[in-house]
Each structure stands twice: as C-alpha cells, then as structure tokens.
Design a protein around this motif. Structure first.
Motif, PDB file in Angstrom:
ATOM      1  N   LEU A   1      -8.544  -2.549  -1.602  1.00  0.00           N
ATOM      2  CA  LEU A   1      -8.639  -3.938  -2.061  1.00  0.00           C
ATOM      3  C   LEU A   1      -8.730  -3.960  -3.577  1.00  0.00           C
ATOM      4  CD1 LEU A   1      -9.030  -6.971  -1.343  1.00  0.00           C
ATOM      5  CD2 LEU A   1     -11.504  -6.502  -1.285  1.00  0.00           C
ATOM      6  N   ARG A   2      -7.880  -4.753  -4.187  1.00  0.00           N
ATOM      7  CA  ARG A   2      -7.898  -4.903  -5.654  1.00  0.00           C
ATOM      8  C   ARG A   2      -8.217  -6.346  -6.010  1.00  0.00           C
ATOM      9  NH1 ARG A   2      -5.441  -0.643  -8.623  1.00  0.00           N
ATOM     10  NH2 ARG A   2      -4.443   0.909  -7.267  1.00  0.00           N
ATOM     11  N   ARG A   3      -9.094  -6.513  -7.010  1.00  0.00           N
ATOM     12  CA  ARG A   3      -9.412  -7.822  -7.558  1.00  0.00           C
ATOM     13  C   ARG A   3      -9.374  -7.738  -9.080  1.00  0.00           C
ATOM     14  NH1 ARG A   3     -13.574  -7.774  -3.360  1.00  0.00           N
ATOM     15  NH2 ARG A   3     -13.075  -9.321  -1.750  1.00  0.00           N
ATOM     16  N   PRO A   4      -8.970  -8.807  -9.751  1.00  0.00           N
ATOM     17  CA  PRO A   4      -8.873  -8.769 -11.220  1.00  0.00           C
ATOM     18  C   PRO A   4     -10.208  -8.411 -11.866  1.00  0.00           C
ATOM     19  CG  PRO A   4      -7.829 -10.738 -10.343  1.00  0.00           C
ATOM     20  CD  PRO A   4      -8.545 -10.103  -9.195  1.00  0.00           C
ATOM     21  N   GLY A   5     -10.152  -7.484 -12.813  1.00  0.00           N
ATOM     22  CA  GLY A   5     -11.346  -7.124 -13.557  1.00  0.00           C
ATOM     23  C   GLY A   5     -12.311  -6.213 -12.823  1.00  0.00           C
ATOM     24  N   GLU A   6     -11.941  -5.740 -11.629  1.00  0.00           N
ATOM     25  CA  GLU A   6     -12.814  -4.873 -10.850  1.00  0.00           C
ATOM     26  C   GLU A   6     -12.109  -3.563 -10.526  1.00  0.00           C
ATOM     27  OE1 GLU A   6     -14.268  -6.707  -7.324  1.00  0.00           O
ATOM     28  OE2 GLU A   6     -14.852  -8.591  -8.326  1.00  0.00           O
ATOM     29  N   GLN A   7     -12.905  -2.536 -10.291  1.00  0.00           N
ATOM     30  CA  GLN A   7     -12.349  -1.281  -9.812  1.00  0.00           C
ATOM     31  C   GLN A   7     -11.841  -1.463  -8.380  1.00  0.00           C
ATOM     32  OE1 GLN A   7     -11.911   1.766 -11.323  1.00  0.00           O
ATOM     33  NE2 GLN A   7     -12.447   0.673 -13.205  1.00  0.00           N
ATOM     34  N   PRO A   8     -10.727  -0.829  -8.031  1.00  0.00           N
ATOM     35  CA  PRO A   8     -10.247  -0.930  -6.636  1.00  0.00           C
ATOM     36  C   PRO A   8     -11.308  -0.423  -5.663  1.00  0.00           C
ATOM     37  CG  PRO A   8      -8.586   0.071  -8.045  1.00  0.00           C
ATOM     38  CD  PRO A   8      -9.844   0.002  -8.858  1.00  0.00           C
ATOM     39  N   GLN A   9     -11.435  -1.114  -4.554  1.00  0.00           N
ATOM     40  CA  GLN A   9     -12.359  -0.701  -3.507  1.00  0.00           C
ATOM     41  C   GLN A   9     -11.553  -0.205  -2.312  1.00  0.00           C
ATOM     42  OE1 GLN A   9     -15.098  -3.870  -2.548  1.00  0.00           O
ATOM     43  NE2 GLN A   9     -15.380  -4.434  -4.700  1.00  0.00           N
ATOM     44  N   TRP A  10     -11.958   0.933  -1.768  1.00  0.00           N
ATOM     45  CA  TRP A  10     -11.234   1.440  -0.611  1.00  0.00           C
ATOM     46  C   TRP A  10     -12.211   1.874   0.468  1.00  0.00           C
ATOM     47  CZ3 TRP A  10     -10.834   6.516   1.457  1.00  0.00           C
ATOM     48  CH2 TRP A  10     -11.549   7.501   0.761  1.00  0.00           C
ATOM     49  N   ALA A  11     -11.722   1.906   1.691  1.00  0.00           N
ATOM     50  CA  ALA A  11     -12.578   2.229   2.830  1.00  0.00           C
ATOM     51  C   ALA A  11     -11.731   2.844   3.929  1.00  0.00           C
ATOM     52  CB  ALA A  11     -13.281   0.977   3.342  1.00  0.00           C
ATOM     53  N   VAL A  12     -12.420   3.477   4.887  1.00  0.00           N
ATOM     54  CA  VAL A  12     -11.774   4.075   6.052  1.00  0.00           C
ATOM     55  C   VAL A  12     -12.291   3.387   7.294  1.00  0.00           C
ATOM     56  CG1 VAL A  12     -11.270   6.210   7.281  1.00  0.00           C
ATOM     57  CG2 VAL A  12     -11.790   6.279   4.834  1.00  0.00           C
ATOM     58  N   ALA A  13     -11.391   2.952   8.152  1.00  0.00           N
ATOM     59  CA  ALA A  13     -11.773   2.318   9.412  1.00  0.00           C
ATOM     60  C   ALA A  13     -11.419   3.254  10.562  1.00  0.00           C
ATOM     61  CB  ALA A  13     -11.055   0.983   9.582  1.00  0.00           C
ATOM     62  N   LEU A  14     -12.408   3.540  11.407  1.00  0.00           N
ATOM     63  CA  LEU A  14     -12.184   4.382  12.588  1.00  0.00           C
ATOM     64  C   LEU A  14     -12.100   3.493  13.818  1.00  0.00           C
ATOM     65  CD1 LEU A  14     -14.720   7.254  11.774  1.00  0.00           C
ATOM     66  CD2 LEU A  14     -12.246   7.283  11.500  1.00  0.00           C
ATOM     67  N   GLY A  15     -11.133   2.622  13.812  1.00  0.00           N
ATOM     68  CA  GLY A  15     -10.939   1.691  14.910  1.00  0.00           C
ATOM     69  C   GLY A  15      -9.761   0.796  14.621  1.00  0.00           C
ATOM     70  N   GLU A  16      -9.507  -0.108  15.529  1.00  0.00           N
ATOM     71  CA  GLU A  16      -8.362  -1.002  15.374  1.00  0.00           C
ATOM     72  C   GLU A  16      -8.558  -2.002  14.249  1.00  0.00           C
ATOM     73  OE1 GLU A  16      -5.627  -0.665  16.883  1.00  0.00           O
ATOM     74  OE2 GLU A  16      -6.077   0.591  18.630  1.00  0.00           O
TER      75      GLU A  16
ATOM     76  N   VAL B   1       1.713   0.049  -2.741  1.00  0.00           N
ATOM     77  CA  VAL B   1       1.067   0.884  -1.721  1.00  0.00           C
ATOM     78  C   VAL B   1       0.981   2.333  -2.191  1.00  0.00           C
ATOM     79  CG1 VAL B   1       1.270   1.812   0.609  1.00  0.00           C
ATOM     80  CG2 VAL B   1       1.710  -0.606   0.203  1.00  0.00           C
ATOM     81  N   ARG B   2       2.045   2.828  -2.810  1.00  0.00           N
ATOM     82  CA  ARG B   2       2.018   4.202  -3.317  1.00  0.00           C
ATOM     83  C   ARG B   2       0.916   4.375  -4.377  1.00  0.00           C
ATOM     84  NH1 ARG B   2       7.763   3.894  -2.403  1.00  0.00           N
ATOM     85  NH2 ARG B   2       8.127   3.018  -4.490  1.00  0.00           N
ATOM     86  N   ALA B   3       0.767   3.359  -5.239  1.00  0.00           N
ATOM     87  CA  ALA B   3      -0.289   3.416  -6.249  1.00  0.00           C
ATOM     88  C   ALA B   3      -1.673   3.410  -5.587  1.00  0.00           C
ATOM     89  CB  ALA B   3      -0.162   2.250  -7.217  1.00  0.00           C
ATOM     90  N   ASP B   4      -1.824   2.608  -4.550  1.00  0.00           N
ATOM     91  CA  ASP B   4      -3.103   2.560  -3.845  1.00  0.00           C
ATOM     92  C   ASP B   4      -3.383   3.885  -3.133  1.00  0.00           C
ATOM     93  OD1 ASP B   4      -3.673   0.002  -4.683  1.00  0.00           O
ATOM     94  OD2 ASP B   4      -2.932  -0.966  -2.862  1.00  0.00           O
ATOM     95  N   TYR B   5      -2.364   4.499  -2.581  1.00  0.00           N
ATOM     96  CA  TYR B   5      -2.547   5.789  -1.913  1.00  0.00           C
ATOM     97  C   TYR B   5      -2.955   6.855  -2.921  1.00  0.00           C
ATOM     98  CZ  TYR B   5      -1.609   9.868   1.025  1.00  0.00           C
ATOM     99  OH  TYR B   5      -1.730  11.038   1.731  1.00  0.00           O
ATOM    100  N   ARG B   6      -2.325   6.847  -4.084  1.00  0.00           N
ATOM    101  CA  ARG B   6      -2.713   7.802  -5.124  1.00  0.00           C
ATOM    102  C   ARG B   6      -4.169   7.597  -5.533  1.00  0.00           C
ATOM    103  NH1 ARG B   6       2.599   6.586  -7.031  1.00  0.00           N
ATOM    104  NH2 ARG B   6       1.754   5.101  -8.554  1.00  0.00           N
ATOM    105  N   HIS B   7      -4.598   6.328  -5.562  1.00  0.00           N
ATOM    106  CA  HIS B   7      -5.994   6.040  -5.905  1.00  0.00           C
ATOM    107  C   HIS B   7      -6.931   6.664  -4.872  1.00  0.00           C
ATOM    108  CE1 HIS B   7      -9.541   3.889  -7.292  1.00  0.00           C
ATOM    109  NE2 HIS B   7      -9.743   3.501  -6.048  1.00  0.00           N
ATOM    110  N   VAL B   8      -6.592   6.553  -3.601  1.00  0.00           N
ATOM    111  CA  VAL B   8      -7.423   7.141  -2.547  1.00  0.00           C
ATOM    112  C   VAL B   8      -7.523   8.657  -2.729  1.00  0.00           C
ATOM    113  CG1 VAL B   8      -7.552   7.625  -0.071  1.00  0.00           C
ATOM    114  CG2 VAL B   8      -7.018   5.314  -0.862  1.00  0.00           C
ATOM    115  N   LEU B   9      -6.386   9.304  -2.977  1.00  0.00           N
ATOM    116  CA  LEU B   9      -6.398  10.756  -3.159  1.00  0.00           C
ATOM    117  C   LEU B   9      -7.257  11.156  -4.362  1.00  0.00           C
ATOM    118  CD1 LEU B   9      -2.709  11.839  -2.429  1.00  0.00           C
ATOM    119  CD2 LEU B   9      -4.669  11.751  -0.862  1.00  0.00           C
ATOM    120  N   THR B  10      -7.161  10.380  -5.421  1.00  0.00           N
ATOM    121  CA  THR B  10      -7.964  10.668  -6.609  1.00  0.00           C
ATOM    122  C   THR B  10      -9.443  10.528  -6.306  1.00  0.00           C
ATOM    123  OG1 THR B  10      -6.207   9.936  -8.098  1.00  0.00           O
ATOM    124  CG2 THR B  10      -8.438   9.978  -8.984  1.00  0.00           C
ATOM    125  N   GLN B  11      -9.805   9.501  -5.571  1.00  0.00           N
ATOM    126  CA  GLN B  11     -11.199   9.278  -5.228  1.00  0.00           C
ATOM    127  C   GLN B  11     -11.733  10.342  -4.273  1.00  0.00           C
ATOM    128  OE1 GLN B  11     -13.281   6.728  -6.557  1.00  0.00           O
ATOM    129  NE2 GLN B  11     -11.533   6.799  -7.954  1.00  0.00           N
TER     130      GLN B  11
END
Length: 294
Positions: free
Chosen positions: A216-231, A274-284
């Motif tokens: 999730l990206r919002r202006p002026g904030e660091q991207p937030q990411w999470a993992v869901a183990l479900g539908e 999406v590719r940029a967001d995936y790279r962010h996840v790998l970096t984190q």
C-alpha cells in the motif's frame, strides 16, 4: 591364523561405510562448498545463519545432540574419495537430546563424518566434543545413522539449539506458512489521489494454500506491505520479522524478479508499478543469508 589387523578393521566397518559413503556421495552435490570454507570444529565455532539451519533441519529425519565417545580415523581403503584437506572418522556418540525424530533414537549411535584439517594438517580432537547432527536413519540398523550433507555435524552451542527449537516449533505448528514455489497473478489498483495505490501479488505454494503480498502506498508515507496467509487480506496481516519461518519462506524462495506472466494482463504502467512494489518487498525482506548453497 588370525586375520591381519587391517582386514579385521575393514570387516568391522565395511557395512557402515557402505551405507554412509553412498549417502555422502549423494548428499554432497545438494549443498555446495560454502564461501568461505567451513572452519575446523575445534579451531573456532562457525556461525550458521537462520537460513542454513532451516535448510538443514527441514530435510532431516533426525536432529540430535550428541557427545562423542570414540572417534576412529579412517585411512586408505577405508576413506575412498576423501577430499584434500579433510580427514574421515567413524564416530561413536552418546545421544543427549533429540530435537526431531519420530520413533526416537538409540542411546548410542555410529556415523561417518569428514572434518577439515587445520593449517598444520592435523585433524581436530573429536572425543568428548558435543555436536548437533542432521541425519537420516539407516534401514534396519537402529544404532547407525548417516549425515544428510557435508555440513550436518555442527558444534553445539546454546544459540544453535535455541534457534533450531524455534524453527521446528514454527515449522510443525498448524499455522506454519507453506513452502513458496513461485508467483502467480498480480494486480494493481491506483488510488483516488495521486501517489496512492495498492498492489497485490499472489504466490504459489507446494500444497496450494493461499498466500499473498499486499503493498500500500500513500503520498508522503513509506510504502506499507504485509503477507496474508488466507484468501482475504485483513488487519491482522503484517510483514514478517526476520529469522522467522514466514520470513525464511519468502526471503529464501521468492524469485529475484517478478515473472512477466504475472503482469501480462496489466497495462504497462500498472505492470511497472507492481514490479516496483515487488522490488520494495525484496528489499525489506533482505538477503536470505545462506552460507551453504542448496
């Protein structure tokens, strides 16, 4: 006339050698030589990473703590295909603890191990040393085991034991994360204001259980990411802490790049997002941290 000592020794260890040498030759290609090379056990305890320990632990039938009772060096015909700078030993050890192993383990076990020589070409002193072993059973021989790889005899430390216990507890829990095998489809939704967006990336797993990444990206904030183990992605979804089973399943098994097929249905701009967001996840997530390659 009594058989020569060499022949008696060969008869004594022939069967155990046959079982273990086959296992050693089969296991060696599975885990490549580490960089830098593994230290000799008595010259300083090598620190294995969480990923190393998880790799070893999750593929072994037995994980046991032992104390060496007897270490007999094998030479010549009793040590075929021995690598330079190594010494081969037949070990007899007392089982002190069993971290993993259905049906238990004998109180005294025997196995073969290759260990590194020191700078002077001397073999380490193994008698009375404490180790943690990763091994498989030898069929119909309850007191004999075979190590799963060239790196499956680890110096015992409290830190190593504690880490292994945590790995096994997480891996066997009902809520254990699945083995990640790849990446499925990905989606991207721009937000109502510029700079706001959400990406969702679905992963494939060995047992087809659902798992997905959301960014999730919002202006002026660091991207937030999470993992869901479900539908569904709900408020309980979080990014995993390092050196946990979920972190290991992602950091050590996700591909370095998002496959083209995952974004094939998206527009060019959404695919790039999406590719940029995936790279962010790998970096984190950070590097997997293996020091022995699978």
């Amino acid at each position: 006339m009594p058989a020569p000592a060499k022949n008696r020794q060969m008869l004594r260890f022939g069967t155990l050698l046959a079982f273990n040498l086959v296992a050693m030759s089969a296991a060696a290609p599975a885990i490549a030589q580490p960089q830098p090379p593994a230290a000799t056990q008595t010259s300083g305890i090598r620190a294995f990473s969480y990923a190393d320990l998880a790799d070893l632990a999750l593929t072994a039938q037995l994980i046991a703590g032992v104390t060496v009772i007897k270490a007999e060096r094998l030479k010549g015909e009793l040590a075929p295909n021995l690598a330079a700078g190594k010494a081969r030993f037949l070990i007899e050890a007392q089982t002190g603890m069993l971290l993993r192993g259905a049906d238990g383990l004998a109180g005294t076990v025997s196995y073969i191990v290759d260990v590194s020589l020191d700078a002077r070409g001397k073999a380490p002193k193994l008698k009375k040393a404490r180790f943690i072993l990763f091994a498989n059973r030898v069929p119909n021989r309850p007191q004999e085991i075979r190590l799963t790889s060239p790196y499956s005899q680890l110096d015992w430390t409290q830190t190593t034991e504690s880490t292994l216990r945590a790995i096994l507890t997480e891996a066997t829990a009902a809520s254990a994360p699945p083995l990640v095998t790849g990446i499925g489809n990905a989606f991207h939704v721009p937000g109502a204001i510029p700079g706001e967006s959400e990406s969702q990336i679905f992963l494939t797993t060995a047992d087809n259980r659902p798992i997905s990444l959301s960014i999730l990206r919002r202006p002026g904030e660091q991207p937030q990411w999470a993992v869901a183990l479900g539908e569904m992605v709900d408020d309980s979804a979080r990014a995993p802490a390092r050196d946990t089973m979920l972190w290991y399943r992602l950091a050590c098994f996700l591909p370095a790049r998002l496959p083209e097929k995952s974004t094939a249905a998206l527009s060019a701009s959404d695919a790039e997002a999406v590719r940029a967001d995936y790279r962010h996840v790998l970096t984190q997530l950070g590097r997997c941290g293996r020091t022995i390659e699978r």
